[in-house]
Each structure stands twice: as C-alpha cells, then as structure tokens.
Write an enzyme that holds these catalytic residues in place. Sequence first.
Site, PDB file in Angstrom:
ATOM      1  N   HIS A  92       0.839  -1.208   0.000  1.00 32.05           N
ATOM      2  CA  HIS A  92       0.000   0.000   0.000  1.00 32.05           C
ATOM      3  C   HIS A  92       0.875   1.259   0.000  1.00 32.05           C
ATOM      4  O   HIS A  92       0.585   2.233  -0.688  1.00 32.05           O
ATOM      5  CB  HIS A  92      -0.888   0.045   1.254  1.00 32.05           C
ATOM      6  CG  HIS A  92      -1.855  -1.090   1.381  1.00 32.05           C
ATOM      7  ND1 HIS A  92      -1.746  -2.051   2.362  1.00 32.05           N
ATOM      8  CD2 HIS A  92      -2.956  -1.411   0.670  1.00 32.05           C
ATOM      9  CE1 HIS A  92      -2.747  -2.908   2.249  1.00 32.05           C
ATOM     10  NE2 HIS A  92      -3.491  -2.551   1.234  1.00 32.05           N
ATOM     11  N   ARG A 109      -4.051 -10.127   4.108  1.00 31.97           N
ATOM     12  CA  ARG A 109      -4.529 -11.446   4.563  1.00 31.97           C
ATOM     13  C   ARG A 109      -3.392 -12.380   4.959  1.00 31.97           C
ATOM     14  O   ARG A 109      -3.645 -13.444   5.515  1.00 31.97           O
ATOM     15  CB  ARG A 109      -5.389 -12.084   3.476  1.00 31.97           C
ATOM     16  CG  ARG A 109      -6.714 -11.349   3.271  1.00 31.97           C
ATOM     17  CD  ARG A 109      -7.661 -12.105   2.350  1.00 31.97           C
ATOM     18  NE  ARG A 109      -9.011 -11.573   2.432  1.00 31.97           N
ATOM     19  CZ  ARG A 109      -9.539 -10.680   1.568  1.00 31.97           C
ATOM     20  NH1 ARG A 109      -8.824 -10.229   0.566  1.00 31.97           N
ATOM     21  NH2 ARG A 109     -10.775 -10.256   1.728  1.00 31.97           N
TER      22      ARG A 109
HETATM   23  P1  AMP Z   1      -6.591  -3.659  -0.340  1.00 34.65           P
HETATM   24  O1  AMP Z   1      -6.422  -2.855   0.899  1.00 34.65           O
HETATM   25  O2  AMP Z   1      -6.167  -5.077  -0.216  1.00 34.65           O
HETATM   26  O3  AMP Z   1      -7.950  -3.483  -0.974  1.00 34.65           O
HETATM   27  O4  AMP Z   1      -5.581  -3.050  -1.393  1.00 34.65           O
HETATM   28  C1  AMP Z   1      -5.585  -1.680  -1.687  1.00 34.65           C
HETATM   29  C2  AMP Z   1      -4.698  -1.437  -2.880  1.00 34.65           C
HETATM   30  O5  AMP Z   1      -3.375  -1.880  -2.594  1.00 34.65           O
HETATM   31  C3  AMP Z   1      -5.159  -2.225  -4.127  1.00 34.65           C
HETATM   32  O6  AMP Z   1      -5.023  -1.396  -5.264  1.00 34.65           O
HETATM   33  C4  AMP Z   1      -4.201  -3.377  -4.151  1.00 34.65           C
HETATM   34  O7  AMP Z   1      -3.993  -3.909  -5.444  1.00 34.65           O
HETATM   35  C5  AMP Z   1      -2.937  -2.733  -3.620  1.00 34.65           C
HETATM   36  N1  AMP Z   1      -2.015  -3.747  -3.097  1.00 34.65           N
HETATM   37  C6  AMP Z   1      -2.302  -4.726  -2.200  1.00 34.65           C
HETATM   38  N2  AMP Z   1      -1.226  -5.522  -2.010  1.00 34.65           N
HETATM   39  C7  AMP Z   1      -0.250  -5.031  -2.808  1.00 34.65           C
HETATM   40  C8  AMP Z   1       1.110  -5.422  -3.067  1.00 34.65           C
HETATM   41  N3  AMP Z   1       1.668  -6.477  -2.477  1.00 34.65           N
HETATM   42  N4  AMP Z   1       1.823  -4.685  -3.949  1.00 34.65           N
HETATM   43  C9  AMP Z   1       1.260  -3.605  -4.574  1.00 34.65           C
HETATM   44  N5  AMP Z   1      -0.001  -3.192  -4.375  1.00 34.65           N
HETATM   45  C10 AMP Z   1      -0.749  -3.896  -3.503  1.00 34.65           C
END
Ligand code: AMP
Length: 289
Positions: free
Chosen positions: A46, A197
């Site tokens: 993030h 997760r």
């Molecule tokens: P989430 O909080 O899981 O909904 O993710 C929020 C944003 O962070 C989304 O655009 C995800 O694709 C991005 N994201 C989550 N994990 C990663 C990662 N390991 N590398 C890059 N972006 C990520």
Amino acid sequence: MAKAAKKTRPRVVRSVKALREALAEWRERKAVIALVPTMGALHAGHISLVALAKKSAKKVVVSIFVNPTQFGPHEDFSRYPRPIEADLDKLSEAGADLVFMPDAKEIYPDGFATMLKPTGPASVGLDDKFRPGHFDGVATVVAKLFTSVMPDIAIFGDKDYQQLQVIKTMARDLHLPVKVIGAPIVREKDGLALSSRNVYLSPTERAAAPVLHQVLKESAKAIAAGEDPEAVLSRGRAKIMSAGFKLDYLEARDAATLAKLGEQPRKPKVRLLVAAKIGKTRLIDNFAV
Ligand code: AMP
C-alpha cells in the site's frame, strides 16, 4: 542518536461533505490530486502506492474502507484486520495529505439502491466465478470514491490484477475523468506477494505460500520460451496442489481483456493469474509473461 521527528498525522475525514470541503481549497489552487483506495491493514505494498501517488500528484488522498458489498456471505468481512492507529502512523510516515475513512452508513445509507454491475473483465471466469458479486461491490465503491474525491489520478496495485482491469473499464465506460494507474506488486524476499490477509497464515501455511509466485515465475519463463501454455499450466497446478493448496485457478489470459488465449486475432500480451486457498486463507497473485 535522536529519533527522527515524527511527521504530523494527515487530516482524517469521515463524511463526503467534510471530504469535499477539505478538497475545495486544493482544487481551487488547481493542485493535481491522487487517490489511493485501500481497505486498511496497510503494508509496504500500500505504501508503495502512496509513494507513487506523491511522485505523480501534489496532494494525496488515501481512503480506508472495508467495503461490505465486496465480501461474500462466508468471507472474512468481520474478521478483516482493522489496525487504524498503526495505519495512520504509516500514512503520516508516507506523507499522505488526507485520509477518507467513512463508516458503512456513509457509503451505503438507508435506502441505497444503486449498484454497478460490471461485465467485460469482470465476467471472464476468474475471481468473478469464485466470488460472485465481488466486482459489483468493488466497481460500486470505487465509482463512489471517484465521484466523491474527483481525483485526477487513482493508483491501484497490479496485485489485484482483475480488479485493476475492471476499474479501468468502469472509469472509461462512465466517462469518469480520472487516470487509473497500476503499480507493481511488492513482494516478500521469498516472493510471496504482500497482502493484508497474510497475517491469517499459520507458520506452516506461510512456509508453503511462496509456491504461488514460484509457479507463476517458472510458468511465465516456460511459456515465453515457447512451451505449450496448457502443458505448462497443468504442471503448475499440480505443484500448487501438492504444496497443500486448494486451487481455484491458474490461468494464462490476455493481459488487457483477461479473455482466454486463442480468442484474439493477434498475439496478445499474456498475464498469468492464480487464486488458491491454504487452510482458511485465500491468496491471489499474478505475473506477466
Ligand atoms: P486492499 O487494501 O487489499 O484493498 O488493497 C488496496 C490497494 O493496494 C489495491 O489497489 C491493491 O492492489 C494494492 N495492493 C495490495 N497488495 C499489494 C502489493 N503487495 N503490492 C502492490 N499493491 C498492492
């Protein structure tokens, strides 16, 4: 040595009204505004999006919202981690300017009756098949974030690759004046893609988890070298299952549309995508060929 002074925390707003008031002054000054939507439980993946946003925009808004409409009835909505204080510390450190942290009633007030129903990359038999309704929830909440913040650019991770294609398509189809940018996947040293997760994984599950990235990497190499994709993928599927995963899919798709290969007039760019469950935890990952 003295510890570096802690940066001041970004302002937190919880209503669309307060958000729009906070943005008005920046907009008047014609500052380029970037939005980074998240569900919190922030990690280096993030933060890399925030860093990219800071490079591309004058002001960075981060939203933290665990969106109920994108979770299935048997998914982890209620146990999804919500470490708010730690998240705000990380966003201070990263230099975010404003945090939008609405509660569910702000986004879905009583009487809310308008959900989006994306198709195209949202109906290709990947996560859409295993998480029915998921992309309706994603498209709806992201459209609401876009019309609330009205960002010039929005940054999403390649990590959720199908989601990224769904959002690009949705923004284009609804004429939303925002440039949607994908950012590279941040990984652990052993290749496991960072994910909120990953905290669910037991030590044994954590030790098995890098097989997803290994298989993606090996398969991409073999396909690029000219091996038959189906033969390569069936080897990969067997390897993932023998590491203890219940496999939802390992597929090679057109990187832009996510259509099956062989349905294109010209040779497309190819993306490998995987989703698999270990214990109670479902992990996804993807890789370019
Ligand atoms: P989430 O909080 O899981 O909904 O993710 C929020 C944003 O962070 C989304 O655009 C995800 O694709 C991005 N994201 C989550 N994990 C990663 C990662 N390991 N590398 C890059 N972006 C990520």
